[in-house]
Design an enzyme around this catalytic site. Structure first.
Site, PDB file in Angstrom:
ATOM      1  N   SER A  19      -2.051   0.252   5.686  1.00 40.67           N
ATOM      2  CA  SER A  19      -2.522  -1.087   6.021  1.00 40.67           C
ATOM      3  C   SER A  19      -3.635  -1.439   5.040  1.00 40.67           C
ATOM      4  CB  SER A  19      -3.053  -1.101   7.457  1.00 40.67           C
ATOM      5  OG  SER A  19      -3.572  -2.358   7.788  1.00 40.67           O
ATOM      6  N   GLU A  20      -3.718  -2.686   4.652  1.00 38.68           N
ATOM      7  CA  GLU A  20      -4.697  -3.064   3.635  1.00 38.68           C
ATOM      8  C   GLU A  20      -6.138  -2.916   4.098  1.00 38.68           C
ATOM      9  OE1 GLU A  20      -5.146  -7.688   3.357  1.00 38.68           O
ATOM     10  OE2 GLU A  20      -3.036  -7.207   3.627  1.00 38.68           O
TER      11      GLU A  20
END
Length: 64
Positions: A19-20
């Site tokens: 996930s960023e």
């Protein structure tokens, strides 16, 4: 739609998702018993850790 991918990976298949916001090894959305308020994706949705090798990365490292 990318946040739903982890919900469709079959058991036994090894896929490492990130996930960023600095989570590596995320899994599907949690059941009521699996909720950990510290595990959220970049969309602020609750997620699970898919594998024992999951990790988190602080902001200075993930933005390089």
């Amino acid at each position: 739609m990318p946040t739903l991918v982890a919900n469709y990976i079959p058991p036994g298949m090894d896929v490492m998702l990130q996930s960023e916001n600095g989570l590596l090894g995320i899994g599907p959305f949690p059941t009521e018993q699996e909720i950990d308020p510290d595990l959220i994706n970049a969309g602020k949705q609750l997620v699970t850790g898919r594998c024992p090798a999951r990790a988190t990365f602080p902001a200075p490292i993930r933005s390089r």
